[in-house]
Enzyme design. Structure first.
Site, PDB file in Angstrom:
ATOM      1  CD  GLU A 281      13.846 -54.133  20.922  1.00 48.45           C
ATOM      2  OE1 GLU A 281      13.085 -53.305  21.448  1.00 48.45           O
ATOM      3  OE2 GLU A 281      13.669 -55.370  21.025  1.00 48.45           O
TER       4      GLU A 281
ATOM      5  CB  CYS B  50       9.290 -43.752  22.991  1.00 50.73           C
ATOM      6  SG  CYS B  50      10.826 -44.308  23.757  1.00 50.73           S
TER       7      CYS B  50
ATOM      8  CB  ALA C 145      10.504 -45.181  33.536  1.00 48.77           C
TER       9      ALA C 145
ATOM     10  CG  HIS D 181      15.094 -48.969  22.573  1.00 45.47           C
ATOM     11  ND1 HIS D 181      13.783 -48.812  22.959  1.00 45.47           N
ATOM     12  CD2 HIS D 181      15.218 -50.254  22.179  1.00 45.47           C
ATOM     13  CE1 HIS D 181      13.135 -49.956  22.822  1.00 45.47           C
ATOM     14  NE2 HIS D 181      13.985 -50.847  22.350  1.00 45.47           N
TER      15      HIS D 181
END
Length: 440
Positions: free
Chosen positions: A175, A368, A28, A247
């Site tokens: 992360e 997120c 994206a 992720h």
């Protein structure tokens, strides 16, 4: 510790929210690179998602945006002079570096840190390890300020342990909570922590980067003093990474005793589930909900962000609620699957769609935007209360956003030195509302 609750700390989207296309492997982000963004709408949308949870009776927190642009980055790259001179020079000679300095990616607080609640840790404290985010330049800038933010919100070493980020080396690439799932019977009871990694130490691969290493995950588990029998390390499938699941939370989400995931999420699905069941033995029965690729193709799962949703226990509801992005409703396969999911009478009883399109266009969905922190009543009372939201505070933040954020921002606008002043003024106003003067 049955009094514990799960608090979602969402990132307040910053005034420099733009489509810079800086994130390799995030489809994206790449697809919308260079488009005009709307920081004002993005922040309002995020706050409305937070309002949804407040109205549902959940405890909701907020983390402020970090200071942008990062003049430390520009100075490290050899730019000097006044702030305006540094911006103008970087815009001429290294516009991509300037975009990195302005990145508002701290809005995705699932990457802010890995969190282990006090019920899981050896010393009985709530542990945070800020993610070094070393794979991407624009994200690697975040952890010093993220650490300062967490210390300001969770003060006192008797209850909270805020660790330093892991070394900024490829072997320690971390992360944060985007590759971490905690499963349990009840939030306040000892649980199982699932760490998902994409590569081992020294391992390299072609194609999209595997951003989490096993060494990073194991190091965090050790520093958080987790019971080795209750920590599970699973490898994310290479196919998922290559398809755009940068992720694990793009293909998997969990809450309480339920793990909701795509058939292609793990390299060894059977082995991962067996390890989780062994770790959970005697505490709870794992409820896996696997979405077959025959029903939701991996490409649809990633583009719709079906799994980048919040899986929550709402008060007075006996089944979990999935807070999914509007794109999940707009995609035929995921919409049909959600309808079947609810009818199946399994652990997920309802799907609620929210509009976070500005964030989605940069590759971040509802999951997120939040960092989950399980807290006891004492821990919640000891944290900084200025960031715990009610509707009045949400109204105040939205009013500030509407008066200080731009409603149109193109990457080329970052070259205007006056925009840096706008960002500073907006952030200072937000920090004042949140009573976080120490971060000014």
């Amino acid at each position: 510790m049955s009094d514990a609750v799960e608090v979602n700390f969402d990132g307040l989207i910053g005034p420099s929210h733009n489509y810079g296309g800086l994130s390799d492997g995030n489809l994206a982000s790449a697809r919308n690179a260079g488009d005009v963004s709307n920081p004002r709408e993005a922040a309002v949308q995020g706050l409305e998602k937070m309002r949804t949870l407040v109205r549902a009776g959940l405890v909701q927190g907020v983390l402020p945006p970090l200071a942008r642009p990062s003049f430390d980055l520009l100075a490290a790259a050899g730019y000097s002079g006044t702030d305006a001179q540094m911006i103008e020079a970087a815009a001429r000679t290294s516009p991509r570096l300037l975009k990195a300095a302005y990145s508002a990616s701290s809005m995705w607080t699932a990457n802010a840190a890995t969190v282990s609640p006090s019920a899981d840790t050896g010393d009985g404290r709530l542990h945070f390890t800020p993610a070094n985010l070393s794979t991407m330049l624009h994200r690697s800038l975040e952890h010093p300020d993220t650490t300062a933010t967490l210390i300001s919100i969770f003060p006192g070493e008797d209850r909270f342990a805020v660790h330093g980020a892991l070394p900024a080396h490829a072997d320690f690439a971390d992360e944060g909570a985007a590759n971490h799932v905690r499963l349990c019977a009840e939030h306040g009871e000892a649980g199982v922590e699932l760490f998902v990694y994409g590569r081992d130490t020294g391992e390299s691969a072609t194609g999209f980067p595997a951003r989490q290493t096993r060494l990073a995950s194991e190091s965090i588990a050790r520093s958080h003093e987790l019971d080795g029998a209750r920590a599970v390390f699973a490898r994310q499938s290479r196919r998922a990474i290559e398809a755009g699941a940068f992720h694990n939370d793009v293909v998997c989400v969990g809450a309480l005793d339920t793990l909701f995931f795509h058939e292609c999420a793990f390299e060894d699905t059977a082995g991962t589930l067996a390890a989780l069941r062994r770790a959970a033995e005697g505490r709870f029965d794992l409820k896996p909900v696997m979405v077959p690729e025959s029903e939701v193709p991996l490409a649809d799962a990633i583009s719709s962000y079906l799994f980048n949703s919040q899986l929550l226990q709402f008060p007075d509801e006996d089944r979990l609620v999935l807070i999914a992005p509007g794109e999940t409703q707009d995609t035929a396969s995921t919409r049909a699957y959600c309808e079947r999911l609810v009818r199946a009478n399994g652990p997920i009883g309802r799907v609620q769609f929210v509009d976070v399109r500005q964030s989605m266009r940069n590759g971040g969905g509802p999951a997120c935007l939040r960092l989950r922190v399980v807290m006891t009543e004492d821990e919640l009372a000891s944290c900084h209360q200025g960031v715990i939201l009610d509707e009045e505070l949400i109204d105040d933040l939205q009013a500030c956003v509407r008066s200080t954020y731009r409603d149109r921002l193109a990457p080329a606008d970052l070259a205007d030195p006056k925009f840096a002043d706008e960002c500073r003024i907006a952030r200072e106003a937000l920090l004042e509302i949140l009573e976080l003067d120490a971060l000014l």
